[in-house]
Design a protein around this motif. Structure first.
Motif, PDB file in Angstrom:
ATOM      1  N   VAL A   9       0.850  -1.202   0.000  1.00 57.11           N
ATOM      2  CA  VAL A   9       0.000   0.000   0.000  1.00 57.11           C
ATOM      3  C   VAL A   9       0.878   1.242   0.000  1.00 57.11           C
ATOM      4  O   VAL A   9       0.646   2.181  -0.772  1.00 57.11           O
ATOM      5  CB  VAL A   9      -0.967  -0.014   1.204  1.00 57.11           C
ATOM      6  CG1 VAL A   9      -1.649   1.334   1.388  1.00 57.11           C
ATOM      7  CG2 VAL A   9      -2.004  -1.124   1.043  1.00 57.11           C
ATOM      8  N   ARG A  10       1.895   1.254   0.838  1.00 58.23           N
ATOM      9  CA  ARG A  10       2.811   2.396   0.905  1.00 58.23           C
ATOM     10  C   ARG A  10       3.456   2.643  -0.461  1.00 58.23           C
ATOM     11  O   ARG A  10       3.554   3.780  -0.913  1.00 58.23           O
ATOM     12  CB  ARG A  10       3.884   2.130   1.965  1.00 58.23           C
ATOM     13  CG  ARG A  10       4.868   3.254   2.151  1.00 58.23           C
ATOM     14  CD  ARG A  10       5.931   2.843   3.195  1.00 58.23           C
ATOM     15  NE  ARG A  10       6.893   3.883   3.407  1.00 58.23           N
ATOM     16  CZ  ARG A  10       7.962   4.109   2.620  1.00 58.23           C
ATOM     17  NH1 ARG A  10       8.180   3.362   1.552  1.00 58.23           N
ATOM     18  NH2 ARG A  10       8.803   5.085   2.895  1.00 58.23           N
ATOM     19  N   GLU A  11       3.888   1.582  -1.137  1.00 56.49           N
ATOM     20  CA  GLU A  11       4.533   1.733  -2.442  1.00 56.49           C
ATOM     21  C   GLU A  11       3.554   2.258  -3.482  1.00 56.49           C
ATOM     22  O   GLU A  11       3.904   3.102  -4.310  1.00 56.49           O
ATOM     23  CB  GLU A  11       5.159   0.414  -2.893  1.00 56.49           C
ATOM     24  CG  GLU A  11       5.909   0.512  -4.206  1.00 56.49           C
ATOM     25  CD  GLU A  11       7.044   1.534  -4.214  1.00 56.49           C
ATOM     26  OE1 GLU A  11       7.418   1.966  -5.324  1.00 56.49           O
ATOM     27  OE2 GLU A  11       7.568   1.923  -3.142  1.00 56.49           O
ATOM     28  N   ARG A  12       2.322   1.792  -3.460  1.00 52.30           N
ATOM     29  CA  ARG A  12       1.304   2.277  -4.405  1.00 52.30           C
ATOM     30  C   ARG A  12       1.047   3.765  -4.182  1.00 52.30           C
ATOM     31  O   ARG A  12       0.938   4.536  -5.130  1.00 52.30           O
ATOM     32  CB  ARG A  12       0.014   1.461  -4.266  1.00 52.30           C
ATOM     33  CG  ARG A  12      -1.129   1.982  -5.112  1.00 52.30           C
ATOM     34  CD  ARG A  12      -0.807   1.889  -6.619  1.00 52.30           C
ATOM     35  NE  ARG A  12      -1.746   2.677  -7.373  1.00 52.30           N
ATOM     36  CZ  ARG A  12      -1.436   3.786  -8.061  1.00 52.30           C
ATOM     37  NH1 ARG A  12      -0.203   4.224  -8.127  1.00 52.30           N
ATOM     38  NH2 ARG A  12      -2.372   4.445  -8.710  1.00 52.30           N
ATOM     39  N   VAL A  13       0.940   4.174  -2.925  1.00 55.43           N
ATOM     40  CA  VAL A  13       0.730   5.589  -2.599  1.00 55.43           C
ATOM     41  C   VAL A  13       1.931   6.413  -3.063  1.00 55.43           C
ATOM     42  O   VAL A  13       1.770   7.486  -3.654  1.00 55.43           O
ATOM     43  CB  VAL A  13       0.459   5.764  -1.091  1.00 55.43           C
ATOM     44  CG1 VAL A  13       0.494   7.223  -0.679  1.00 55.43           C
ATOM     45  CG2 VAL A  13      -0.884   5.124  -0.718  1.00 55.43           C
ATOM     46  N   ARG A  14       3.133   5.915  -2.830  1.00 57.59           N
ATOM     47  CA  ARG A  14       4.352   6.604  -3.265  1.00 57.59           C
ATOM     48  C   ARG A  14       4.354   6.784  -4.779  1.00 57.59           C
ATOM     49  O   ARG A  14       4.629   7.878  -5.285  1.00 57.59           O
ATOM     50  CB  ARG A  14       5.575   5.796  -2.814  1.00 57.59           C
ATOM     51  CG  ARG A  14       6.889   6.398  -3.183  1.00 57.59           C
ATOM     52  CD  ARG A  14       8.055   5.468  -2.785  1.00 57.59           C
ATOM     53  NE  ARG A  14       9.199   5.781  -3.599  1.00 57.59           N
ATOM     54  CZ  ARG A  14       9.428   5.337  -4.841  1.00 57.59           C
ATOM     55  NH1 ARG A  14       8.578   4.513  -5.431  1.00 57.59           N
ATOM     56  NH2 ARG A  14      10.495   5.709  -5.504  1.00 57.59           N
TER      57      ARG A  14
END
Length: 137
Positions: A9-14
């Motif tokens: 999720v963090r990578e997608r948001v980034r």
């Protein structure tokens, strides 16, 4: 499992944040932030900097000016007004990977609102033009 989901999720948001006009990554405090025009619009902390929480989960922190979005973000499990006085200015810190945590799509919506709050008007206009342009234009 939760840690892998939080990381995804963090990578997608980034990735989403870096697609916004003029956005770039920076690493103050050895943590990831995304900026536009030298102003942070999203913090992507790995969690260890959250005071008093010990081994805390990764978090996404955004500035939400609209009262409905701000209240919605604060209703997420574990969400808090951001410390260091930023919470008074509309910043919300949302933990990732916890049961009931917001999905990447909702977090990206909040990231876009944060971007629109911080970015220069010319870049917001460019984003709007990109969003309304027909495919292949």
């Amino acid at each position: 499992m939760r840690e892998r989901k939080a990381a995804a999720v963090r990578e997608r948001v980034r990735e989403f944040a870096l697609e916004l006009p003029g956005a770039y990554e920076d690493f103050p405090w050895n943590e990831c932030v995304i900026k536009v025009n030298r102003k942070i619009f999203v913090f992507l902390f790995l969690g260890h900097l959250v005071a008093g929480q010990g081994d805390s989960p990764p978090t996404v922190t955004v500035k939400l000016a609209h009262p409905e979005a701000h209240a919605h973000a604060l209703s997420a499990p574990g969400a808090v007004p951001t410390g260091y006085g930023l919470g008074r200015a509309g910043w919300v810190t949302v933990p990732l990977g916890e049961p009931g945590a917001p999905d990447a799509g909702l977090l990206c919506d909040w990231v876009e609102e944060s971007y629109r709050t911080v970015a220069p008007k010319r870049l917001v206009a460019r984003l709007d033009a990109e969003r309304t342009a027909p495919p292949g234009a």
